[in-house]
Each structure stands twice: as structure tokens, then as C-alpha cells.
Motif scaffolding. Structure first.
Motif, short mmCIF file in Angstrom:
data_model
loop_
_atom_site.label_atom_id
_atom_site.label_comp_id
_atom_site.label_asym_id
_atom_site.label_seq_id
_atom_site.Cartn_x
_atom_site.Cartn_y
_atom_site.Cartn_z
N SER A 58 0.84 -1.21 0.00
CA SER A 58 0.00 0.00 0.00
C SER A 58 0.87 1.26 0.00
CB SER A 58 -0.93 0.01 1.22
OG SER A 58 -1.82 -1.07 1.14
N ASP A 181 -6.13 -1.50 -4.64
CA ASP A 181 -5.49 -2.02 -3.44
C ASP A 181 -6.47 -2.98 -2.74
OD1 ASP A 181 -3.91 -2.56 -1.27
OD2 ASP A 181 -3.67 -0.48 -0.64
N GLU A 182 -6.25 -4.25 -2.93
CA GLU A 182 -7.13 -5.29 -2.39
C GLU A 182 -8.61 -4.96 -2.64
OE1 GLU A 182 -6.04 -7.04 1.29
OE2 GLU A 182 -4.17 -5.93 1.36
MG LIG Z 1 -1.99 -2.72 2.29
#
Ligand SMILES: [Mg+2]
Ligand SMILES: Nc1ncnc2c1ncn2[C@@H]1O[C@H](COP(=O)(O)OP(=O)(O)OP(=O)(O)O)[C@@H](O)[C@H]1O
Length: 290
Positions: A58, A181-182
Motif C-alpha cells: 500500500s 489495493d485489495e
Molecule cells: Mg496494504
């Protein structure tokens, strides 16, 4: 020959830790979240970024999208330093790299309807008011939703619908690079499949460059053409997705793959889907014949 659309050159990022007292006592409490990371992302690449929790995924995304500045090194967009682009005029660059977050419910304003949220994003892109309504319908169609969703508030949507709205909002900017991000880890398996199939279709149809951050190696295998394996703020291995997953060279990548319950990392069959969403069938389907 065209160069990479997004590059990281020797990028490091550290954060100060500890309280004010520690800093006053000049204790060196800096946490190195990224250390000397270099990465080239070519236009149209679909790059999976994997690695254990805290490995810096991240942080890397945040630097690429301009939410933070590197401590050292450079982030380049089409060969131009992001720091310089931001200094000159942040607007156009901010449009070119967009991010979709893990939990879209916290990323969407709970008091704004879908249509208003998308309309405001289109306004930021400079789309004149009379055109916005039809563009909103186009965006909803693009992410597989109908115009009846427009008046709804975020809490009136399912998790999968909310995630699609997050995606529609990012796409409203017509970005060159999308960082997810995910984006599906908060969703159940069938909703995951919807969003993954949608991402797969969009990368094909729009030629979008995608950085897909995930813990799920099977999803990365399904979606991505390249893979980057991170550990403790560094890239330990990268390459074509299938090569790395089938013949991992680095012991950490080997351990990461071994940690997946047997059969899952090698899952090649399409994920379960709802009938209204196109299924990616083969690798060639997803990425085109090499
Ligand atoms: Mg992360
Ligand atoms: N704003 C911040 N301030 C201080 N430390 C931070 C900050 N952001 C991240 N870190 C630290 O940097 C390291 C990398 O964090 P990062 O969020 O990039 O990991 P990640 O790979 O995304 O993990 P996850 O898979 O759990 O999301 C972690 O040790 C984290 O605690």
C-alpha cells in the motif's frame, strides 16, 4: 519504442515512529516501509503485487498515486517526475493515476447519491453539465449496473455494487493507470468474481494499465500478466505471472506459494460468476494472444 507508463527508480519511503518525546531525544525511530524499489510498468500491463502484510504494497500504491512523496528516489509518469508534475499543476496528473480501495463504503460519501458522486467526478474532469447525465449512464453500464442505481445512496447498495461504483468513479477520470489495493478482499467469493471479471474486461476493452494488490495468488494468476513479489519493503522477485507462480526462484516466493492451500494457487478454471457477468476463459482471453 514507447517507455514505461509508470516507473519507480530507487524509491525508498520511511515513516517516523514513536512519540514527540522520542523525536526530541533524537532517537532514530524511522521505519523503512520501502527500500530502494525499482519497477517499470508498461502501458497495458496488468501487474499483481503480492507479499505478506506490512511488506509495503500500500505504501508503494500511495506513492504511485501521489498520496505521499518518496523519502528518496523518483516516481515517474511517462518519464516525467511525479514530484515535478505535482509542483507544476497537480490536476492533470491526478487524473492520470486513479486508485480503487479495499473498502469502497468508507471511500464513498454516505450522503451523496451515486449519480451525484459520479457527476462531481465528471465535473472535476471538466465534462460540461449537459453531458454529465449521459456519461453517468455510460459509466454505470461500463461497470455492469443500470441507471436505476443513480439515485441511490451508498448504504442502499450491495458490497459488490458499491465496489463497482468505486471503480466507476475512478474510471470517470479516464485514467491511464488504475491502482486497485485489495479491491475484492472485503467481498464474498461470488462478488469477488464479479469484480475480478469486470476488471479483466475493462483492462482488455479500455487498454487500462492496472496495478492489482492482493493476497490471493489465485486471483492474481487469473487476472495479471506480470507479478511483483514484495517482502519487507523490497521487491524480491518479479516477472511474467505464470512463470513466477509456476517456477518461483526466490525462497520467499516459494514459501508464499507453499502457504496457499493445495490446488488454490494453481486454480486455472474460471471463478464462479453470476450469469450477467462475462467470464474470462483462458489467459489469451484475458491478455490477448502473445
Ligand atoms: Mg496494504
Ligand atoms: N503512515 C504511516 N506511518 C507510519 N508507518 C506506516 C505508515 N504507513 C505504513 N506504515 C508502515 O509501513 C509498513 C508497510 O505498510 P503497508 O501498508 O505498505 O503494508 P502492506 O504490504 O500494504 O500490508 P497489508 O497487506 O497488511 O495491507 C508497515 O510496517 C506499516 O506499519
Amino acid at each position: 519504442m514507447t517507455g514505461p507508463v509508470l516507473s519507480l527508480r530507487g524509491v525508498s519511503k520511511s515513516f517516523s515512529q514513536g512519540g514527540l518525546l522520542d523525536r526530541l531525544r533524537r532517537r532514530d525511530n524511522r521505519l523503512v516501509a520501502l527500500h530502494d524499489v525499482s519497477l517499470d510498468v508498461m502501458r497495458g500491463d496488468v501487474v499483481g503485487i503480492v507479499g505478506e502484510s506490512g511488506s509495503g504494497k500500500s505504501t508503494l500504491a500511495g506513492l504511485a498515486v501521489g498520496l505521499a512523496q518518496p523519502t528518496s528516489g523518483e516516481v515517474l509518469l511517462d518519464g516525467q517526475s511525479i514530484t515535478e508534475l505535482m509542483r507544476d499543476h497537480a490536476g492533470p496528473w491526478r487524473r492520470r493515476v486513479q486508485m480503487v480501495f479495499q473498502d469502497s463504503s468508507s471511500a464513498l460519501n454516505p450522503r451523496k447519491s451515486v449519480a451525484r458522486c459520479l457527476g462531481e467526478t465528471l465535473a472535476l474532469r471538466g465534462v460540461p453539465k449537459p453531458q454529465r447525465e449521459s456519461e453517468i449512464v455510460d459509466l454505470l453500464t461500463l461497470v455492469g449496473l443500470g441507471r436505476e442505481i443513480g439515485p441511490r445512496l451508498p448504504h442502499e447498495l450491495s458490497g459488490g455494487q458499491r465496489q463497482r461504483i468505486g471503480l466507476a468513479r475512478a474510471l470517470a477520470m479516464k485514467p491511464e493507470v488504475l491502482i486497485a489495493d485489495e479491491p475484492v478482499s472485503a467481498l464474498d467469493v461470488s462478488l469477488q468474481a464479479q469484480v475480478i471479471n469486470l476488471l479483466s474486461r475493462l483492462t482488455r476493452e479500455l487498454g487500462l494499465t492496472l496495478l492489482f494488490i492482493s493476497h490471493d495468488l489465485a486471483l492474481v494468476r487469473t487476472l495479471c500478466s506480470r507479478i511483483v513479489v514484495m517482502r519487507k519493503g523490497a521487491i524480491v522477485e518479479q516477472g511474467p505471472c505464470l512463470d513466477v507462480l509456476d517456477r518461483p526462484q526466490h525462497p520467499y516466493t516459494q514459501a508464499l506459494i507453499a502457504a496457499v492451500p493445495k490446488g488454490l494457487a494453481g486454480r486455472r478454471t474460471p471463478l464462479p460468476v453470476r450469469a450477467d457477468v462475462a467470464t474470462p476463459k483462458t489467459r489469451e482471453d484475458i491478455h490477448g494472444a502473445a
